[in-house]
Design an enzyme around this catalytic site. Structure first.
Site, PDB file in Angstrom:
ATOM      1  N   TYR A 164       0.837  -1.215   0.000  1.00 39.27           N
ATOM      2  CA  TYR A 164       0.000   0.000   0.000  1.00 39.27           C
ATOM      3  C   TYR A 164       0.864   1.255   0.000  1.00 39.27           C
ATOM      4  O   TYR A 164       0.654   2.171  -0.811  1.00 39.27           O
ATOM      5  CB  TYR A 164      -0.928  -0.013   1.212  1.00 39.27           C
ATOM      6  CG  TYR A 164      -1.857   1.174   1.277  1.00 39.27           C
ATOM      7  CD1 TYR A 164      -2.995   1.239   0.479  1.00 39.27           C
ATOM      8  CD2 TYR A 164      -1.600   2.238   2.140  1.00 39.27           C
ATOM      9  CE1 TYR A 164      -3.857   2.336   0.537  1.00 39.27           C
ATOM     10  CE2 TYR A 164      -2.462   3.330   2.203  1.00 39.27           C
ATOM     11  CZ  TYR A 164      -3.585   3.371   1.406  1.00 39.27           C
ATOM     12  OH  TYR A 164      -4.431   4.461   1.466  1.00 39.27           O
ATOM     13  N   LYS A 168       1.315   4.269  -3.023  1.00 37.54           N
ATOM     14  CA  LYS A 168       1.009   5.691  -2.867  1.00 37.54           C
ATOM     15  C   LYS A 168       2.254   6.549  -3.125  1.00 37.54           C
ATOM     16  O   LYS A 168       2.136   7.664  -3.639  1.00 37.54           O
ATOM     17  CB  LYS A 168       0.425   5.964  -1.479  1.00 37.54           C
ATOM     18  CG  LYS A 168      -0.935   5.290  -1.240  1.00 37.54           C
ATOM     19  CD  LYS A 168      -2.036   5.799  -2.179  1.00 37.54           C
ATOM     20  CE  LYS A 168      -3.408   5.253  -1.801  1.00 37.54           C
ATOM     21  NZ  LYS A 168      -4.481   5.712  -2.708  1.00 37.54           N
ATOM     22  N   THR A 199     -13.237   4.299   7.414  1.00 35.24           N
ATOM     23  CA  THR A 199     -13.919   3.736   6.240  1.00 35.24           C
ATOM     24  C   THR A 199     -13.700   2.222   6.230  1.00 35.24           C
ATOM     25  O   THR A 199     -12.940   1.686   7.044  1.00 35.24           O
ATOM     26  CB  THR A 199     -13.344   4.308   4.916  1.00 35.24           C
ATOM     27  OG1 THR A 199     -12.006   3.824   4.772  1.00 35.24           O
ATOM     28  CG2 THR A 199     -13.366   5.823   4.871  1.00 35.24           C
TER      29      THR A 199
HETATM   30  N1  LIG Z   1      -9.397   5.820   4.912  1.00 34.40           N
HETATM   31  C1  LIG Z   1      -8.192   6.329   5.127  1.00 34.40           C
HETATM   32  O1  LIG Z   1      -7.747   6.477   6.292  1.00 34.40           O
HETATM   33  C2  LIG Z   1      -7.341   6.743   3.986  1.00 34.40           C
HETATM   34  C3  LIG Z   1      -6.111   7.367   4.273  1.00 34.40           C
HETATM   35  C4  LIG Z   1      -5.311   7.776   3.219  1.00 34.40           C
HETATM   36  C5  LIG Z   1      -5.720   7.574   1.922  1.00 34.40           C
HETATM   37  N2  LIG Z   1      -6.912   6.954   1.658  1.00 34.40           N
HETATM   38  C6  LIG Z   1      -7.292   6.773   0.257  1.00 34.40           C
HETATM   39  O2  LIG Z   1      -8.570   7.314   0.034  1.00 34.40           O
HETATM   40  C7  LIG Z   1      -9.196   6.627  -1.069  1.00 34.40           C
HETATM   41  C8  LIG Z   1     -10.612   6.208  -0.676  1.00 34.40           C
HETATM   42  O3  LIG Z   1     -10.496   5.221   0.340  1.00 34.40           O
HETATM   43  P1  LIG Z   1     -11.619   4.979   1.458  1.00 34.40           P
HETATM   44  O4  LIG Z   1     -10.930   5.063   2.752  1.00 34.40           O
HETATM   45  O5  LIG Z   1     -12.814   5.801   1.195  1.00 34.40           O
HETATM   46  O6  LIG Z   1     -11.915   3.425   1.196  1.00 34.40           O
HETATM   47  P2  LIG Z   1     -13.262   2.593   0.922  1.00 34.40           P
HETATM   48  O7  LIG Z   1     -14.361   3.064   1.800  1.00 34.40           O
HETATM   49  O8  LIG Z   1     -12.827   1.178   0.956  1.00 34.40           O
HETATM   50  O9  LIG Z   1     -13.639   3.020  -0.572  1.00 34.40           O
HETATM   51  C9  LIG Z   1     -12.837   2.635  -1.646  1.00 34.40           C
HETATM   52  C10 LIG Z   1     -13.609   2.894  -2.920  1.00 34.40           C
HETATM   53  O10 LIG Z   1     -12.780   2.487  -4.028  1.00 34.40           O
HETATM   54  C11 LIG Z   1     -13.571   1.635  -4.838  1.00 34.40           C
HETATM   55  N3  LIG Z   1     -12.751   0.737  -5.656  1.00 34.40           N
HETATM   56  C12 LIG Z   1     -11.864  -0.200  -5.245  1.00 34.40           C
HETATM   57  N4  LIG Z   1     -11.354  -0.838  -6.319  1.00 34.40           N
HETATM   58  C13 LIG Z   1     -11.939  -0.288  -7.421  1.00 34.40           C
HETATM   59  C14 LIG Z   1     -11.844  -0.509  -8.803  1.00 34.40           C
HETATM   60  N5  LIG Z   1     -11.035  -1.463  -9.316  1.00 34.40           N
HETATM   61  N6  LIG Z   1     -12.572   0.270  -9.648  1.00 34.40           N
HETATM   62  C15 LIG Z   1     -13.377   1.223  -9.165  1.00 34.40           C
HETATM   63  N7  LIG Z   1     -13.546   1.470  -7.860  1.00 34.40           N
HETATM   64  C16 LIG Z   1     -12.830   0.712  -6.994  1.00 34.40           C
HETATM   65  C17 LIG Z   1     -14.476   0.901  -3.876  1.00 34.40           C
HETATM   66  O11 LIG Z   1     -15.551   0.314  -4.584  1.00 34.40           O
HETATM   67  P3  LIG Z   1     -16.329  -1.017  -4.042  1.00 34.40           P
HETATM   68  O12 LIG Z   1     -17.380  -0.538  -3.081  1.00 34.40           O
HETATM   69  O13 LIG Z   1     -16.891  -1.611  -5.307  1.00 34.40           O
HETATM   70  O14 LIG Z   1     -15.302  -1.906  -3.383  1.00 34.40           O
HETATM   71  C18 LIG Z   1     -14.901   2.069  -3.016  1.00 34.40           C
HETATM   72  O15 LIG Z   1     -15.894   2.827  -3.647  1.00 34.40           O
HETATM   73  C19 LIG Z   1      -8.269   5.455  -1.418  1.00 34.40           C
HETATM   74  O16 LIG Z   1      -7.446   5.801  -2.520  1.00 34.40           O
HETATM   75  C20 LIG Z   1      -7.407   5.314  -0.162  1.00 34.40           C
HETATM   76  O17 LIG Z   1      -6.148   4.733  -0.438  1.00 34.40           O
HETATM   77  C21 LIG Z   1      -7.725   6.549   2.660  1.00 34.40           C
END
Ligand SMILES: NC(=O)c1ccc[n+]([C@@H]2O[C@H](COP(=O)([O-])OP(=O)(O)OC[C@H]3O[C@@H](n4cnc5c(N)ncnc54)[C@H](OP(=O)(O)O)[C@@H]3O)[C@@H](O)[C@H]2O)c1
Length: 240
Positions: A164, A168, A199
């Site tokens: 991961y 990034k 999330t």
């Molecule tokens: N949460 C944190 O603390 C955090 C911190 C730093 C960065 N981020 C980044 O923020 C972004 C959003 O993450 P989140 O925390 O909101 O996670 P999340 O709730 O798991 O949401 C991830 C989203 O990405 C979608 N996705 C995954 N694979 C995909 C694909 N092949 N094609 C299209 N959509 C896809 C998922 O769809 P499905 O519902 O179909 O699985 C979901 O809508 C990510 O890039 C993550 O790395 C998050």
């Protein structure tokens, strides 16, 4: 004409809140999701709040789905003002340490977190070039900061989540490369860190709300004269 924003992975989590935040700023939001069922439901939920929201099927690892999404946006909207490359996954083997990682897991994570961003960006660039002040926002992570990873004063110094974190870091370099290529095009390209947000990605263990996690992307998408080639969080730039 209303501005249009495409947000990948917008059916839930931070992506959904980015769509909601941009819709509240008057954008027509294109809620991109790989699942028609989940994406349709998310767009409908935004519409019940009075927002302009349309579902777009888009699996960032599927070239046919990306091409079909670009063709549909071209036909129905003619241009794109904002692209938020938000879709992301976290996978690991064992304890996530490099010695326990498999190349298969790295490939899976890179397919979504890096290759998917490049594929979607390149497919959407012709549409972004038609907007006056287009913006590309890549959802990165402070875990991708090599400076923080190597800083003994940083909480990330003790971590070594190979798949991961390195995906990034690579996304950050991709952000810098696109920013350089597009510097004179009027399209800004930035990476943003949402902070540790509750999330499904982290079994809802994050300390920030999804609204808070969405804040930086919404700010960069809507502020006057955004920077380009920056790595940003709520309180300013992060070290790469
Ligand atoms: N949460 C944190 O603390 C955090 C911190 C730093 C960065 N981020 C980044 O923020 C972004 C959003 O993450 P989140 O925390 O909101 O996670 P999340 O709730 O798991 O949401 C991830 C989203 O990405 C979608 N996705 C995954 N694979 C995909 C694909 N092949 N094609 C299209 N959509 C896809 C998922 O769809 P499905 O519902 O179909 O699985 C979901 O809508 C990510 O890039 C993550 O790395 C998050």
């Amino acid at each position: 004409m209303t501005k249009t924003a495409l947000i990948t992975g917008a059916n839930k989590g931070i992506g959904y809140e980015i769509a909601r935040g941009l819709a509240a700023h008057g954008f027509t939001v294109l809620v991109a999701a790989r699942s028609a069922e989940r994406g349709t439901a998310a767009a409908a939920a935004l519409r019940t709040e009075g927002h302009r929201a349309d579902f777009v099927q888009l699996d960032v690892t599927d070239p046919e789905s990306i091409a079909a999404a670009a063709a549909r946006i071209d036909a129905e909207y003619g241009r794109l003002d904002v692209l938020v490359n938000n879709a992301g996954i976290a996978r690991y083997d064992g304890t996530a340490l490099p010695s326990e990682a498999t190349v298969a897991t790295l490939r899976e994570v890179y397919e979504t977190n890096l290759f998917g961003v490049v594929a979607v960006t390149n497919a959407m660039l012709p549409l972004l070039r038609r907007a006056d002040d287009a913006r590309i926002i890549n959802m990165s992570s402070d875990l991708g900061s090599i400076s923080l990873a190597m800083d003994p004063e940083s909480p990330y110094y003790k971590l070594a989540f190979l798949a991961y974190a390195s995906s990034k870091s690579a996304l950050n370099m991709a952000t810098a490369c696109y920013a350089k290529e597009l510097r004179d095009s009027g399209i800004s390209v930035n990476a943003v860190n949402p902070g540790f947000t509750a999330t499904d990605l982290n079994n809802n263990s994050g300390t920030r709300t999804r609204e808070e996690g969405a804040r930086i992307a919404v700010a960069v998408a809507t502020q006057d004269s955004p920077p380009t080639g920056a790595f940003l969080q709520d309180d300013g730039p992060l070290p790469w």
